[in-house]
Design a protein around this motif. Structure first.
Motif, PDB file in Angstrom:
ATOM      1  N   LEU A  65     119.091 120.189  -7.365  1.00 31.31           N
ATOM      2  CA  LEU A  65     119.363 119.095  -6.346  1.00 31.31           C
ATOM      3  C   LEU A  65     119.819 117.942  -7.427  1.00 31.31           C
ATOM      4  O   LEU A  65     120.589 117.151  -6.696  1.00 31.31           O
ATOM      5  CB  LEU A  65     118.244 118.844  -5.796  1.00 31.31           C
ATOM      6  N   ALA A  66     119.022 117.644  -8.393  1.00 30.76           N
ATOM      7  CA  ALA A  66     119.653 116.267  -9.116  1.00 30.76           C
ATOM      8  C   ALA A  66     121.287 116.395  -9.954  1.00 30.76           C
ATOM      9  O   ALA A  66     121.935 115.641  -9.551  1.00 30.76           O
ATOM     10  CB  ALA A  66     118.629 116.335 -10.696  1.00 30.76           C
ATOM     11  N   ALA A  67     121.524 118.004 -10.189  1.00 24.98           N
ATOM     12  CA  ALA A  67     122.930 117.895 -10.897  1.00 24.98           C
ATOM     13  C   ALA A  67     123.748 118.021  -9.438  1.00 24.98           C
ATOM     14  O   ALA A  67     125.018 117.283  -9.741  1.00 24.98           O
ATOM     15  CB  ALA A  67     122.656 119.543 -11.221  1.00 24.98           C
ATOM     16  N   GLN A  68     123.444 118.315  -8.379  1.00 25.90           N
ATOM     17  CA  GLN A  68     124.286 118.404  -7.142  1.00 25.90           C
ATOM     18  C   GLN A  68     124.762 117.096  -6.721  1.00 25.90           C
ATOM     19  O   GLN A  68     125.527 116.754  -6.285  1.00 25.90           O
ATOM     20  CB  GLN A  68     123.981 119.160  -5.893  1.00 25.90           C
ATOM     21  N   ALA A  69     123.619 116.133  -7.076  1.00 26.37           N
ATOM     22  CA  ALA A  69     123.906 114.752  -6.547  1.00 26.37           C
ATOM     23  C   ALA A  69     124.642 113.934  -7.582  1.00 26.37           C
ATOM     24  O   ALA A  69     125.299 112.878  -7.399  1.00 26.37           O
ATOM     25  CB  ALA A  69     122.380 114.022  -6.600  1.00 26.37           C
ATOM     26  N   LEU A  70     124.735 114.446  -8.728  1.00 27.90           N
ATOM     27  CA  LEU A  70     125.567 113.502 -10.065  1.00 27.90           C
ATOM     28  C   LEU A  70     126.720 114.214 -10.349  1.00 27.90           C
ATOM     29  O   LEU A  70     127.612 113.464 -10.694  1.00 27.90           O
ATOM     30  CB  LEU A  70     124.454 113.920 -11.257  1.00 27.90           C
ATOM     31  N   VAL A  71     127.115 115.642  -9.925  1.00 26.66           N
ATOM     32  CA  VAL A  71     128.393 115.984 -10.194  1.00 26.66           C
ATOM     33  C   VAL A  71     129.717 115.336  -9.802  1.00 26.66           C
ATOM     34  O   VAL A  71     130.389 114.926 -10.524  1.00 26.66           O
ATOM     35  CB  VAL A  71     128.367 117.655 -10.027  1.00 26.66           C
ATOM     36  N   PRO A  72     129.554 114.656  -8.673  1.00 20.07           N
ATOM     37  CA  PRO A  72     130.561 113.825  -8.159  1.00 20.07           C
ATOM     38  C   PRO A  72     130.925 112.695  -9.097  1.00 20.07           C
ATOM     39  O   PRO A  72     132.059 111.777  -9.018  1.00 20.07           O
ATOM     40  CB  PRO A  72     130.328 113.291  -6.683  1.00 20.07           C
ATOM     41  N   LEU A  73     129.850 112.415  -9.651  1.00 18.82           N
ATOM     42  CA  LEU A  73     130.049 111.024 -10.661  1.00 18.82           C
ATOM     43  C   LEU A  73     130.840 111.525 -12.063  1.00 18.82           C
ATOM     44  O   LEU A  73     131.115 110.365 -12.793  1.00 18.82           O
ATOM     45  CB  LEU A  73     128.871 110.472 -10.908  1.00 18.82           C
ATOM     46  N   ALA A  74     130.945 112.735 -12.242  1.00 21.37           N
ATOM     47  CA  ALA A  74     131.510 113.051 -13.599  1.00 21.37           C
ATOM     48  C   ALA A  74     132.871 112.732 -13.548  1.00 21.37           C
ATOM     49  O   ALA A  74     133.689 112.861 -12.602  1.00 21.37           O
ATOM     50  CB  ALA A  74     131.337 114.528 -13.738  1.00 21.37           C
ATOM     51  N   GLY A  75     133.335 112.315 -14.947  1.00 19.73           N
ATOM     52  CA  GLY A  75     134.700 111.594 -15.011  1.00 19.73           C
ATOM     53  C   GLY A  75     134.756 110.038 -14.725  1.00 19.73           C
ATOM     54  O   GLY A  75     135.655 109.409 -15.242  1.00 19.73           O
ATOM     55  N   GLN A  76     133.864 109.511 -14.009  1.00 19.34           N
ATOM     56  CA  GLN A  76     133.740 108.162 -13.930  1.00 19.34           C
ATOM     57  C   GLN A  76     133.235 107.441 -15.276  1.00 19.34           C
ATOM     58  O   GLN A  76     132.516 108.072 -16.101  1.00 19.34           O
ATOM     59  CB  GLN A  76     132.969 107.925 -12.641  1.00 19.34           C
ATOM     60  N   PRO A  77     133.712 106.401 -15.498  1.00 18.98           N
ATOM     61  CA  PRO A  77     132.749 105.802 -16.386  1.00 18.98           C
ATOM     62  C   PRO A  77     131.666 105.590 -16.711  1.00 18.98           C
ATOM     63  O   PRO A  77     130.791 105.483 -15.780  1.00 18.98           O
ATOM     64  CB  PRO A  77     133.734 104.098 -16.482  1.00 18.98           C
ATOM     65  N   ALA A  81     126.226 101.236 -13.444  1.00 22.89           N
ATOM     66  CA  ALA A  81     125.802 101.864 -12.393  1.00 22.89           C
ATOM     67  C   ALA A  81     125.622 103.528 -12.566  1.00 22.89           C
ATOM     68  O   ALA A  81     124.726 103.959 -11.841  1.00 22.89           O
ATOM     69  CB  ALA A  81     127.139 101.832 -11.158  1.00 22.89           C
ATOM     70  N   THR A  82     126.564 104.027 -13.337  1.00 25.00           N
ATOM     71  CA  THR A  82     126.358 105.510 -13.678  1.00 25.00           C
ATOM     72  C   THR A  82     125.099 106.004 -14.213  1.00 25.00           C
ATOM     73  O   THR A  82     124.500 106.844 -13.671  1.00 25.00           O
ATOM     74  CB  THR A  82     127.534 106.081 -14.319  1.00 25.00           C
ATOM     75  N   GLN A  83     124.759 105.107 -15.209  1.00 25.29           N
ATOM     76  CA  GLN A  83     123.592 105.176 -15.933  1.00 25.29           C
ATOM     77  C   GLN A  83     122.331 105.282 -15.018  1.00 25.29           C
ATOM     78  O   GLN A  83     121.208 105.777 -15.212  1.00 25.29           O
ATOM     79  CB  GLN A  83     123.464 104.574 -17.302  1.00 25.29           C
ATOM     80  N   LEU A  84     122.492 104.257 -14.155  1.00 27.46           N
ATOM     81  CA  LEU A  84     121.378 103.952 -13.206  1.00 27.46           C
ATOM     82  C   LEU A  84     121.153 104.992 -12.136  1.00 27.46           C
ATOM     83  O   LEU A  84     120.211 105.634 -11.873  1.00 27.46           O
ATOM     84  CB  LEU A  84     121.557 102.746 -12.287  1.00 27.46           C
ATOM     85  N   ALA A  85     122.453 105.730 -11.934  1.00 29.28           N
ATOM     86  CA  ALA A  85     122.274 106.873 -10.941  1.00 29.28           C
ATOM     87  C   ALA A  85     121.739 108.403 -11.902  1.00 29.28           C
ATOM     88  O   ALA A  85     120.732 108.786 -11.200  1.00 29.28           O
ATOM     89  CB  ALA A  85     123.654 107.217 -10.679  1.00 29.28           C
ATOM     90  N   LEU A  86     121.907 108.235 -13.040  1.00 27.45           N
ATOM     91  CA  LEU A  86     121.255 109.246 -13.744  1.00 27.45           C
ATOM     92  C   LEU A  86     119.747 109.285 -13.923  1.00 27.45           C
ATOM     93  O   LEU A  86     119.041 110.023 -13.778  1.00 27.45           O
ATOM     94  CB  LEU A  86     121.958 109.405 -15.237  1.00 27.45           C
ATOM     95  N   ARG A  87     119.407 107.702 -14.191  1.00 29.10           N
ATOM     96  CA  ARG A  87     117.864 107.604 -14.373  1.00 29.10           C
ATOM     97  C   ARG A  87     117.459 107.726 -13.108  1.00 29.10           C
ATOM     98  O   ARG A  87     115.933 108.168 -13.142  1.00 29.10           O
ATOM     99  CB  ARG A  87     117.562 106.115 -14.917  1.00 29.10           C
ATOM    100  N   GLU A  88     117.980 107.522 -12.163  1.00 30.69           N
ATOM    101  CA  GLU A  88     117.170 107.615 -10.647  1.00 30.69           C
ATOM    102  C   GLU A  88     116.723 109.094 -10.317  1.00 30.69           C
ATOM    103  O   GLU A  88     115.841 109.191  -9.869  1.00 30.69           O
ATOM    104  CB  GLU A  88     118.132 107.049  -9.600  1.00 30.69           C
ATOM    105  N   GLN A  89     117.861 109.846 -10.568  1.00 31.93           N
ATOM    106  CA  GLN A  89     117.341 111.451 -10.540  1.00 31.93           C
ATOM    107  C   GLN A  89     116.281 111.638 -11.325  1.00 31.93           C
ATOM    108  O   GLN A  89     115.385 112.497 -10.879  1.00 31.93           O
ATOM    109  CB  GLN A  89     118.738 112.317 -10.722  1.00 31.93           C
ATOM    110  N   VAL A  90     116.264 111.237 -12.613  1.00 34.27           N
ATOM    111  CA  VAL A  90     114.871 111.554 -13.269  1.00 34.27           C
ATOM    112  C   VAL A  90     113.708 110.951 -12.801  1.00 34.27           C
ATOM    113  O   VAL A  90     112.634 111.809 -12.645  1.00 34.27           O
ATOM    114  CB  VAL A  90     115.128 110.973 -14.887  1.00 34.27           C
ATOM    115  N   THR A  91     113.758 109.967 -12.288  1.00 35.65           N
ATOM    116  CA  THR A  91     112.709 109.162 -11.572  1.00 35.65           C
ATOM    117  C   THR A  91     112.215 110.194 -10.014  1.00 35.65           C
ATOM    118  O   THR A  91     110.992 110.162  -9.801  1.00 35.65           O
ATOM    119  CB  THR A  91     112.941 107.640 -11.135  1.00 35.65           C
ATOM    120  N   ARG A  92     113.468 110.375  -9.534  1.00 29.16           N
ATOM    121  CA  ARG A  92     112.862 110.984  -8.093  1.00 29.16           C
ATOM    122  C   ARG A  92     112.475 112.325  -7.975  1.00 29.16           C
ATOM    123  O   ARG A  92     111.746 112.823  -7.276  1.00 29.16           O
ATOM    124  CB  ARG A  92     114.198 110.702  -7.080  1.00 29.16           C
ATOM    125  N   ARG A  93     113.110 113.078  -9.114  1.00 31.17           N
ATOM    126  CA  ARG A  93     112.846 114.582  -9.105  1.00 31.17           C
ATOM    127  C   ARG A  93     111.934 115.066 -10.051  1.00 31.17           C
ATOM    128  O   ARG A  93     111.674 114.566 -11.190  1.00 31.17           O
ATOM    129  CB  ARG A  93     114.259 115.204  -9.529  1.00 31.17           C
TER     130      ARG A  93
END
Length: 513
Positions: A65-77, A81-93
């Motif tokens: 679930l974490a990977a599915q939520a993050l894969v659309p961000l791949a390729g973006q700088p 904001a991107t790092q916050l999204a990565l850490r949010e998945q660590v916190t939520r999952r």
């Protein structure tokens, strides 16, 4: 055991017959127990492997679930904001330790690092391109990680499970079986080290089970000689019964002309004579050491043999079906003895009583508990039924209705000797329980055995996560008491606070507390 008959000595020709009659049930019983132990261990390892796959699938579901939520961000700088999204998945999952993004097979953004971070990705490291059991990363070298990889074209997202969760599951799922998690050529056991050597083959009850959803498998089994060790650990009372039955058979053969009582008849006679009496062992609060309740223990006050230990007659009572009326009689006598002194109790004083699988086969237990509670003023006591695991309690419609009715009555349910029985984790899943009672074997190893200490800490942590009360049995030293209290154990029980006592001595001790 006090089921003997004495009489004049018979001719010597009867001794050989008596010896054979006594030896035969012992030998036959040992063979049957060995066969039963083998079957039990095979069933245990099968259940262990299934439970392990269920637990690891659950962990990987969270990473997926974490990977599915993050894969659309791949390729973006790799900005804030991107790092916050990565850490949010660590916190939520749950179970997810770290998340990472890659573009064109190069990792460039991770929840573990601030700013850009570049590292190449080798798809061959991942089984089916998705799963890799690795022995560490730059942040935590020599620490197992299970990495899940999700790829969409040039984009990829990674989520990893920390080895702590993996090894914790491998330790806790079963007391007897050893577990191995294997992903491709790599495998991990309870010591937390990832290895690439051929995995071991277990000599006893080896079970291999592959996940149908993810590219990994588990192996469960036991070392050579475990059947005998299991029998020694789990069947001491049955071995005593075998010896007893052998002796009884010899006596019956030797004194054919005399009437001899069978063990069942002797228990029935004792039940009718009200020879089964309650002894009370105090239970204290972990924080204040104040008395919070007691456990009611059954004793047999035999007119000739004196006080009989419960391990010599409780298994027999369960085997012959007398344990239910014996418990009913114990509840009535307990209520009659304690009700006159209930004004000395703190409100909600806990009174614990053991029940077995036979108690859970009909709803009569609800009436017995209702009759017990009626002897006290409302809220004066809390009745706690402790599930023992000499026999496996099957989840059925009757057990569901029974436990619902008991909870509606205000009766609480505890799992006795947690971690040592048939299916402790299964009981947590199938029954709505209120307390876990830590087996005294874990308490006894405090400060002695590191592995048992880890298991004990894990049980305490598990109870906290499940919002369950926890009771530690067998507390005998101040060191054990301090260790358990410092970890927030709710209630303590053991010789350090008091031995099982008859009613009068128990009430006098309560008054002095």
């Amino acid at each position: 055991m006090p089921l003997r008959v004495n009489g004049p000595r018979k001719p010597v020709t009867r001794f050989s017959i008596s010896a054979m009659c006594g030896l035969l049930p012992v030998l036959l019983g040992v063979v049957i127990l060995y066969w039963q132990a083998e079957r039990t261990l095979e069933q245990s390892t099968t259940q262990t492997a299934e439970e392990a796959v269920r637990q690891f699938d659950l962990m990987l579901d969270n990473t997926a679930l974490a990977a599915q939520a993050l894969v659309p961000l791949a390729g973006q700088p790799c900005d804030s904001a991107t790092q916050l999204a990565l850490r949010e998945q660590v916190t939520r999952r749950p179970f997810v330790r770290a998340t990472t993004l890659s573009w064109q097979k190069n990792i460039y953004c991770s929840s573990l690092f601030g700013g850009d971070y570049t590292s190449p990705v080798n798809p061959d490291d991942y089984v089916d391109g998705r799963l890799w059991l690795m022995d560490g990363n730059p942040v935590t070298p020599d620490t197992a990680l299970l990495v899940y990889r999700l790829v969409e074209g040039d984009k990829a997202a990674f989520a990893s499970v920390d080895g702590y969760h993996l090894t914790n599951a491998l330790r806790l799922i079963s007391r007897y079986a050893q577990l191995i998690l294997q992903v491709g050529p790599h495998w991990l056991d309870a010591d937390g080290q990832v290895r690439r050597t051929p995995p071991p083959t277990f000599a006893v009850a080896h079970q291999h089970l592959a996940s149908t959803r993810y590219a990994y498998s588990v192996d469960a089994g036991m070392p050579d000689g475990e059947v005998w060790r299991y029998m020694q650990a789990r069947y001491p009372a049955l071995f005593s019964l075998l010896v007893f039955f052998g002796g009884l058979a010899a006596l019956l053969a030797h004194w054919l002309q005399k009437r001899a009582s069978s063990p069942t008849h002797e228990l029935q006679r004792a039940l009718g004579a009200n020879e089964f009496i309650p002894y009370y062992q105090p239970v204290v609060r972990g924080d204040t050491r104040a008395w919070a309740g007691c456990e009611v223990l059954m004793r047999w006050k035999h007119p000739k043999e004196g006080l009989v230990r419960p391990d010599l007659f409780i298994p027999l009572a369960e085997d012959c079906g007398l344990i239910v009326p014996m418990t009913r009689a114990l509840l009535r006598r307990t209520a009659a003895e304690l009700a006159p002194h209930a004004s000395r109790f703190t409100p909600g004083f806990h009174i614990g009583v053991n029940i077995t699988a036979r108690h859970c086969q009909d709803l009569q237990l609800v009436d017995d508990c209702r009759e017990f509670l009626a002897a006290f003023a409302p809220g004066q006591v809390t009745l706690v039924l402790e599930l023992t695991e000499r026999e496996l309690i099957e989840p059925t419609e009757i057990t569901r209705r029974l436990f619902e009715a008991l909870h509606a009555l205000g009766v609480m349910i505890a799992i006795d000797d947690f971690g040592t029985g048939h299916s402790s984790l299964g009981y947590l899943r199938n029954f709505n329980v209120d307390y876990l009672k830590i087996d005294q074997s874990f308490v006894a190893m405090i400060g002695v055995d590191a592995l048992s200490g880890h298991i004990l800490d894990s049980i305490i942590e598990l109870s906290g996560k499940l919002d369950l009360g926890i009771v530690a049995e067998g507390v005998e030293t101040a060191q054990q008491c301090q260790y358990l209290a410092s970890r927030g154990v709710d209630f303590l029980q053991g010789y350090l606070f008091g031995r099982p006592l008859p009613c009068e001595e128990f009430v006098n001790s309560l008054a002095k507390d």
